[in-house]
Write an enzyme that holds these catalytic residues in place. Structure first.
Site, PDB file in Angstrom:
ATOM      1  N   ASP A   1      45.807  42.142  48.813  1.00 12.10           N
ATOM      2  CA  ASP A   1      45.632  42.984  47.629  1.00 12.10           C
ATOM      3  C   ASP A   1      46.970  43.072  46.891  1.00 12.10           C
ATOM      4  OD1 ASP A   1      45.215  44.935  45.765  1.00 12.10           O
ATOM      5  OD2 ASP A   1      44.430  46.424  47.169  1.00 12.10           O
TER       6      ASP A   1
ATOM      7  N   CYS B 239      35.748  42.220  44.957  1.00  8.30           N
ATOM      8  CA  CYS B 239      36.928  42.869  45.539  1.00  8.30           C
ATOM      9  C   CYS B 239      36.746  44.383  45.396  1.00  8.30           C
ATOM     10  CB  CYS B 239      38.220  42.356  44.903  1.00  8.30           C
ATOM     11  SG  CYS B 239      38.393  42.682  43.141  1.00  8.30           S
TER      12      CYS B 239
ATOM     13  N   ARG C 147      41.926  40.686  41.941  1.00 11.77           N
ATOM     14  CA  ARG C 147      41.570  39.450  42.652  1.00 11.77           C
ATOM     15  C   ARG C 147      40.305  38.778  42.129  1.00 11.77           C
ATOM     16  NH1 ARG C 147      41.908  42.423  48.356  1.00 11.77           N
ATOM     17  NH2 ARG C 147      41.176  44.075  46.947  1.00 11.77           N
TER      18      ARG C 147
HETATM   19  P1  4NP Z   1      41.398  44.432  43.237  1.00  8.81           P
HETATM   20  O1  4NP Z   1      42.738  45.290  43.341  1.00  8.81           O
HETATM   21  O2  4NP Z   1      40.472  44.991  44.277  1.00  8.81           O
HETATM   22  O3  4NP Z   1      41.853  43.051  43.553  1.00  8.81           O
HETATM   23  O4  4NP Z   1      40.889  44.606  41.827  1.00  8.81           O
HETATM   24  C1  4NP Z   1      42.771  46.676  43.331  1.00  8.81           C
HETATM   25  C2  4NP Z   1      42.611  47.357  42.149  1.00  8.81           C
HETATM   26  C3  4NP Z   1      42.670  48.731  42.141  1.00  8.81           C
HETATM   27  C4  4NP Z   1      42.863  49.426  43.325  1.00  8.81           C
HETATM   28  C5  4NP Z   1      43.011  48.740  44.519  1.00  8.81           C
HETATM   29  C6  4NP Z   1      42.952  47.364  44.516  1.00  8.81           C
HETATM   30  N1  4NP Z   1      42.944  50.835  43.320  1.00  8.81           N
HETATM   31  O5  4NP Z   1      43.216  51.431  44.357  1.00  8.81           O
HETATM   32  O6  4NP Z   1      42.719  51.443  42.252  1.00  8.81           O
END
Ligand code: 4NP
Length: 148
Positions: free
Chosen positions: A119, A3, A9
């Site tokens: 997300d 991800c 995720r």
């Molecule tokens: P992930 O979620 O990709 O599912 O781990 C996110 C975690 C952090 C960020 C965006 C999505 N961020 O912008 O920091």
């Protein structure tokens, strides 16, 4: 399992699939990573940990890492959790990445749909529950498809 941040995720997916692998007596190697470096070294998001623990899965020991070119060598399948992630995986892969190894994670649940796992980062706890259910169903499909 790839991800963006490797804190919301993909850590759930790593935990859920590893759990099913043990249940089914398989010897697959599963790992997760993020295409961005913002959260490298961090434990999974509190709500990701909470929803997993509610299902008996402890992911507190995981630490975020960034996806690297070498992952194309180490793994047979690379699952992108979103379209932007898939593009970044390709970019990190350099000149001729073996993109045949890469697919949308949700294509294992809904073949050919090219859907992203929503997300949950900017949302509420319920978003993590929704994501958990999607991931759990998709991991069941993966086990069914690849278990010999
Ligand atoms: P992930 O979620 O990709 O599912 O781990 C996110 C975690 C952090 C960020 C965006 C999505 N961020 O912008 O920091």
């Amino acid at each position: 399992m790839v991800c963006l941040g490797n804190i919301c995720r993909s850590p759930i997916a790593e935990g859920v699939l590893k759990n099913k692998i043990v249940e089914h007596g398989l010897n697959w190697v599963v790992d997760s990573a993020g295409t961005e470096s913002y959260h490298v070294g961090e434990a999974p998001h509190h709500f990701s940990q909470k929803v997993c623990l509610a299902h008996g899965i402890d992911i507190s020991g995981q630490r975020a890492r960034q996806f690297v070119n070498e992952d194309f060598v180490r793994f047979d399948k690379i699952y992108a959790f979103a379209g932007d992630v898939l593009n970044e995986i390709k970019e990190i892969g350099g000149r001729y990445p073996p993109m045949g190894k890469v697919d949308y994670f949700l294509n294992e649940l809904n073949p050919g749909s090219n859907q992203s796992v929503p997300d949950p980062y900017y949302g509420t706890e319920s978003g993590y529950v929704t994501v958990y259910k999607l991931i759990d169903a998709t991991c069941d499909a993966i086990i069914k498809k690849y278990k010999q």
